[in-house]
Design an enzyme around this catalytic site. Structure first.
Site, PDB file in Angstrom:
ATOM      1  CG  ASP A   1      -1.834   1.153   1.361  1.00 34.90           C
ATOM      2  OD1 ASP A   1      -1.436   2.283   1.009  1.00 34.90           O
ATOM      3  OD2 ASP A   1      -2.971   0.965   1.816  1.00 34.90           O
TER       4      ASP A   1
ATOM      5  CB  CYS B   1       1.772   1.042   4.186  1.00 36.07           C
ATOM      6  SG  CYS B   1       2.851  -0.048   5.119  1.00 36.07           S
TER       7      CYS B   1
ATOM      8  CB  CYS C   1       4.632  -0.228   2.190  1.00 34.20           C
ATOM      9  SG  CYS C   1       3.324  -1.345   2.740  1.00 34.20           S
TER      10      CYS C   1
ATOM     11  NE  ARG D   1      -2.200   0.745   4.912  1.00 34.56           N
ATOM     12  CZ  ARG D   1      -1.672   1.675   5.698  1.00 34.56           C
ATOM     13  NH1 ARG D   1      -1.336   1.361   6.941  1.00 34.56           N
ATOM     14  NH2 ARG D   1      -1.509   2.915   5.263  1.00 34.56           N
TER      15      ARG D   1
END
Length: 258
Positions: free
Chosen positions: A141, A144, A147, A171
């Protein structure tokens, strides 16, 4: 004996074993003893409180008279041959080398098989110049933080022989800005470049209206047990939630022994 009991209790706590209710009254039509016939009957006739259960598959287990039932929703449990009792939880083999979670092994294999069916041209791929020694699939994502942190390690991972294949997992759902950004990534002429831009918070010029697999990958992730990002899937199907540093990921893939 006390050490064995403590080991079992620890594993159950770690796996959030559902200790109650263990036995649930079920209702089934009569079945025959042969494994194939039992599986067919459970799949066709399983019901609870008069409601048919959407059974996807029934398989034998190493325990005599106990069968693994997997529902279309992805949920699973164990049933005896006549379907009068269900057992909810994980099945372990008491092997010479210690306890082996057979339920987890089966889940991992199902996960690996499902990901193998996703074509490479539907992924965003980062690989090094040489042939990869291992490939991990990461549900990601762009909003994120962890991430983004994982993405920063990709050059190092590639140097270690680890290829990273991204799949989309917004998400907050398909109505979120993350979903739109991911669709823009997949609609870009250069997906890897667009993914890096998204991770760095830069705007992407591509539209989000092309035919893309973002929604399908989001649903796939949920079906495979992804609850957050990043979600790293190892080659054997094991799901590793969250950011993993390169050294640890290399060790998990068995590449630190090379």
């Amino acid at each position: 004996m006390q050490n064995i009991i403590q080991e079992v209790e620890l594993i159950m706590r770690q796996r959030r074993f559902l200790a109650f209710p263990l036995l649930i009254a079920g209702s089934l039509l009569p079945v025959v003893a042969q494994a194939d016939a039992v599986g067919d009957r459970l799949a066709e006739s399983l019901s609870v409180n008069g409601q048919a259960m959407p059974v996807e598959a029934v398989t034998e287990t190493p325990m005599d008279g106990v069968y693994h039932v997997r529902l279309e929703s992805g949920e699973s449990f164990y049933s005896n041959a006549d379907g009068s009792h269900f057992l909810v939880g994980d099945l372990y083999e008491n092997a010479p080398g210690g306890l082996v979670n057979l339920s987890e092994q089966e889940q991992n294999q199902e996960r690996a098989d499902a990901l193998a069916a996703v074509p490479e041209d539907e992924r965003v791929v980062f690989r090094g110049a040489d042939e990869p020694k291992a490939t991990v699939v990461v549900f990601t994502d762009p909003t994120c933080p962890y991430c983004a942190r994982l993405h920063e390690t990709i050059p190092e991972l590639n140097e270690r022989g680890i290829a990273v294949h991204y799949l989309a997992f917004p998400r907050a759902g398909m109505g979120s800005q993350a979903a739109t950004t991911l669709q823009q990534v997949w609609c870009s002429d250069n997906r890897s470049e667009a993914m890096t831009q998204a991770k760095e918070g830069e705007a992407i010029s591509s539209a989000a209206d092309c035919d893309n697999p973002v929604a399908g990958q989001y649903e796939l992730g949920k079906a495979l047990g992804v609850q957050g990002t990043p979600a790293i899937i190892l080659p054997d199907g094991q799901l590793v939630p969250g950011f993993v540093p390169p050294d640890r990921l290399t060790a998990m893939l068995g590449l630190d022994e090379d």
